[in-house]
Design a protein around this motif. Structure first.
Motif, PDB file in Angstrom:
ATOM      1  N   GLY A  59       0.828  -1.210   0.000  1.00  0.00           N
ATOM      2  CA  GLY A  59       0.000   0.000   0.000  1.00  0.00           C
ATOM      3  C   GLY A  59       0.855   1.249   0.000  1.00  0.00           C
ATOM      4  N   HIS A  60       1.906   1.225   0.806  1.00  0.00           N
ATOM      5  CA  HIS A  60       2.824   2.356   0.885  1.00  0.00           C
ATOM      6  C   HIS A  60       3.503   2.589  -0.461  1.00  0.00           C
ATOM      7  N   THR A  63       0.877   3.780  -3.230  1.00  0.00           N
ATOM      8  CA  THR A  63       0.423   5.167  -3.100  1.00  0.00           C
ATOM      9  C   THR A  63       1.583   6.152  -3.287  1.00  0.00           C
ATOM     10  N   GLN A 245       1.954  14.209   5.670  1.00  0.00           N
ATOM     11  CA  GLN A 245       1.563  12.826   5.980  1.00  0.00           C
ATOM     12  C   GLN A 245       0.042  12.648   6.016  1.00  0.00           C
ATOM     13  N   PRO A 246      -0.703  13.463   6.807  1.00  0.00           N
ATOM     14  CA  PRO A 246      -2.162  13.247   6.802  1.00  0.00           C
ATOM     15  C   PRO A 246      -2.806  13.538   5.449  1.00  0.00           C
ATOM     16  N   ASP A 248      -1.437  13.133   2.465  1.00  0.00           N
ATOM     17  CA  ASP A 248      -1.116  12.000   1.611  1.00  0.00           C
ATOM     18  C   ASP A 248      -2.041  10.824   1.925  1.00  0.00           C
ATOM     19  N   PHE A 249      -2.303  10.647   3.212  1.00  0.00           N
ATOM     20  CA  PHE A 249      -3.163   9.539   3.651  1.00  0.00           C
ATOM     21  C   PHE A 249      -4.598   9.745   3.150  1.00  0.00           C
ATOM     22  N   SER A 252      -4.736   8.921  -0.450  1.00  0.00           N
ATOM     23  CA  SER A 252      -4.743   7.500  -0.794  1.00  0.00           C
ATOM     24  C   SER A 252      -6.171   6.956  -0.708  1.00  0.00           C
ATOM     25  N   HIS A 253      -6.979   7.468   0.230  1.00  0.00           N
ATOM     26  CA  HIS A 253      -8.397   7.073   0.290  1.00  0.00           C
ATOM     27  C   HIS A 253      -9.116   7.528  -0.976  1.00  0.00           C
ATOM     28  N   PHE A 256      -8.295   5.173  -3.881  1.00  0.00           N
ATOM     29  CA  PHE A 256      -9.011   3.894  -3.869  1.00  0.00           C
ATOM     30  C   PHE A 256     -10.493   4.100  -4.197  1.00  0.00           C
ATOM     31  N   THR A 409       0.263  16.995  -3.714  1.00  0.00           N
ATOM     32  CA  THR A 409       1.147  16.280  -2.791  1.00  0.00           C
ATOM     33  C   THR A 409       2.481  15.967  -3.463  1.00  0.00           C
TER      34      THR A 409
END
Lengths: 569, 90
Positions: A59-60, A63, A245-246, A248-249, A252-253, A256, A409
């Motif tokens: 996953g890392h 993304t 970081q947040p 980017d997270f 990633s949602h 998907f 990002t």
């Protein structure tokens, strides 16, 4: 032809590639050893070297490598017809990108998780490390320049996306604060952030925000570029936990969700491909020759040098077992192939009902295909998800937010990396001023702005910048991939292993990329409307690559002296 | 039934582990590096007087010294100084 057929064929091919070809690479070429002590265990420090679960690492990796580029390249290349673009994405992912990502991860794992630049110094020669750094810096420069213009154009074309994109910043900061300062749980703040973002997509659709068309002699696109780089300057200086970081997270949602909606939308709406399999009038529409330009127009999504940088140095430090390299590296590339396949389906089946409409009102010329690539994807995706009950105008804002989030990002990360390179140069040559993070960031941002405002097409204004920088970006990215493959080939040769699965793609990619670069250089330096900024950058990239290939050829010829292979014993 | 709940609970926990990993793994080293930089700046501020740098808030930081001793030794070792550079700190 029904889009579902292409979708099923593409997915089937990816599955076969994973099932058989990656197995062949794992067993016969890279010869993965389950007992090899990975650097994650050998140097475990809880910071850089941490054995990580295979699924988390995939996953890392996925993304980190997936972004806006596998969307934009295919959205341009379909102008030659959907078949060449599809073949290059599918075959490229199976035989080029999968092998490349897997191979760079494997070789880095066998060399203490070193990055490709350091590895090239070990395997090829010391000089290649500096050459690698030059190519990487220029690649980052182009990535930032292209993405700034892509975002600016999307802001102008889809003003509804402006509000949610800027709202994402305080939302991400809140998530970072809750997790790191309040030590809160991760799941609920993330879901809350995603729902807030989707709420503001709905609000943004109702309240579009736009800049004046012209202000102080600079068009709105130019102002957005300036604002974006001002933001990037600040964002790249903030601690990563606070924003990058947040955000980017959350992205990633979004990735998907968007991929899921796209493929479900195709399954439900069952649209037909409106684009021609081969566009016989492409040349008349101003398109450059398909050969060799197709192979640099679609870089990410078929093969990308960027992935080698992520595989080596970052992913390799977290590999729990060497056998995981197959799933993480090969399937990471397949994930990006899925995104590129989705982009092809969105722009060929989601924009028009008939071929004449597609050619007559959307892909009217090469200029329209290149300049409107991101916008075409946004509209195509929006159309394909309407059967799910999402109105087209709202779907367009949603899709624009996905593309802009990715590009934003990537810009943040790109400027950070450029800053590190500038600082490293300051350290190597003992220039104290360059070691200042503020000055290094200013140099990075200044170089990007100079490229965007200096490289636009003659008479076209800043808004056409992405159109002209894209080929150079694609070429540099592919050359970087070829250079990484050079390192893998030389190492395989030294181990007396099969080299053809890497050698053949490397030779092919080197030839088409150098060919494309020479064609572009001819146009930029000696054409009717020269572009010296791109011409000079192109010469530097080509010179550095030629030098590296010569170094590698020498090392390859000396292949008789095998290196000591690190084994599990 | 209990078995089913147990399996669901285990699945939920493994999903959470994967989810946490997806957030923390990509930036683990960058965050740790930032944390270390702040820690070192903080230590420098606490011990600046002893290193010859005037500290306007030494009245307050002095109180921290007993609790900082262990971290101070880790810090000077990270700087490549094997033994404490300060008199009286062994």
């Amino acid at each position: 032809m029904p889009a579902i057929v292409i979708m099923v064929l593409g997915l089937g091919a990816f599955y076969l590639g994973w099932r058989f070809y990656s197995k062949f690479l794992a067993e016969k070429v890279y010869k993965l050893d389950p007992d090899f002590v990975t650097p994650a265990y050998e140097f475990e420090d809880g910071t850089d070297f941490v054995p990580t679960n295979k699924h988390v690492l995939w996953g890392h990796h996925f993304t980190s490598v997936a972004g806006a580029a596998p969307i934009i390249g295919p959205a341009i290349a379909v102008f030659w017809g959907w078949l060449p673009a599809l073949l290059w994405v599918v075959l490229g992912t199976i035989f080029f990108a999968g092998m490349h990502d897997f191979g760079t991860l494997w070789i880095s794992n066998r060399h203490k998780a070193r990055s490709m630049g350091l590895l090239s110094a070990d395997v090829v020669s010391r000089r290649t490390r500096s050459l690698f750094m030059i190519v990487i810096f220029l690649l980052l420069l182009m990535v930032n320049g292209v993405f700034a213009i892509v975002i600016a154009r999307l802001f102008v074309k889809f003003p509804g996306s402006v509000l949610p994109i800027w709202i994402e910043i305080p939302v991400a900061i809140t998530v970072g604060y809750i997790i790191y300062r309040r030590k809160g749980k991760l799941l609920w703040p993330s879901i809350g952030a995603l729902l807030t973002l989707y709420f503001f997509i709905w609000v943004g659709d109702k309240v579009p925000l736009a800049l004046p068309k012209m202000l102080g002699g600079i068009p709105d696109v130019g102002w957005w570029v300036i604002i974006l780089f001002a933001y990037t300057f600040i964002a790249s200086r903030l601690p990563v936990w606070l924003l990058l970081q947040p955000r980017d997270f959350i992205n990633s949602h979004e990735l998907f969700v968007a991929l899921g909606l796209l493929y479900i939308g195709i399954l439900i709406s069952n649209p037909h491909i409106a684009a021609p399999a081969f566009n016989h009038n492409a040349a008349a529409g101003g398109a450059p020759p398909l050969l060799p330009l197709l192979f640099i127009t679609i870089a990410c999504g078929a093969i990308s040098g960027w992935h080698g940088l992520v595989s080596s140095g970052t992913t390799a430090k977290q590999l729990d077992n060497e056998t995981h390299a197959r799933a993480v590296g090969y399937l990471g590339a397949v994930g990006e192939g899925l995104l590129a396949l989705g982009a092809i389906l969105a722009v060929t089946a989601g924009l028009a009902a008939t071929q004449s409409e597609w050619l007559g009102s959307v892909y009217t010329s090469w200029k329209a295909a290149s300049g409107g690539a991101a916008g075409n994807f946004v509209n195509g995706l929006a159309h394909l998800i309407t059967p799910l009950g999402i109105p087209h105008h709202l779907g367009a804002v949603f899709a624009a937010v996905v593309v802009v989030s990715f590009a934003g990002t990537t810009m943040d990360t790109g400027v950070r990396l450029q800053r590190y390179i500038v600082s490293e140069v300051g350290q190597i040559y003992n220039i104290k001023a360059l070691r200042s993070p503020t000055l290094a960031t200013l140099i990075a941002v200044g170089a990007c702005l100079a490229l965007v405002f200096g490289a636009h097409s003659p008479g076209g204004g800043v808004a056409t910048g992405a159109l002209v920088i894209w080929p150079l970006f694609g070429t540099t990215n592919q050359l970087l991939a070829a250079l990484s493959m050079v390192v893998v080939v030389v190492y395989l040769r030294k181990l007396k292993r099969k080299t053809w699965p890497v050698l053949v793609p490397m030779v092919f990619l080197s030839i088409v990329t150098v060919w494309a670069m020479l064609a572009n250089l001819g146009r930029w330096l000696f054409g009717d409307s020269p572009n010296y900024v791109l011409g000079v950058l192109g010469v530097i990239v080509l010179g550095a690559t030629a030098w590296m290939i010569l170094e590698a050829a020498t090392a390859f010829a000396k292949g008789g002296a095998p290196v000591t292979e690190e084994t599990s014993e | 039934m209990t078995d089913l709940f147990e399996r669901m609970y285990r699945g939920w926990r493994s999903f959470n582990r994967w989810y946490d990993g997806m957030f923390f793994a990509p930036y683990r080293s960058a965050v740790a590096r930032e944390r270390r930089d702040r820690e070192e700046l903080f230590l420098l501020m606490c011990f600046s007087d002893l290193l010859g740098i005037p500290n306007p808030v030494s009245y307050y930081t002095l109180e921290l010294l007993p609790t900082m001793l262990g971290r101070f030794h880790e810090w000077h070792k990270r700087q490549g100084i094997e033994r404490s550079p300060l008199e009286g700190f062994r």
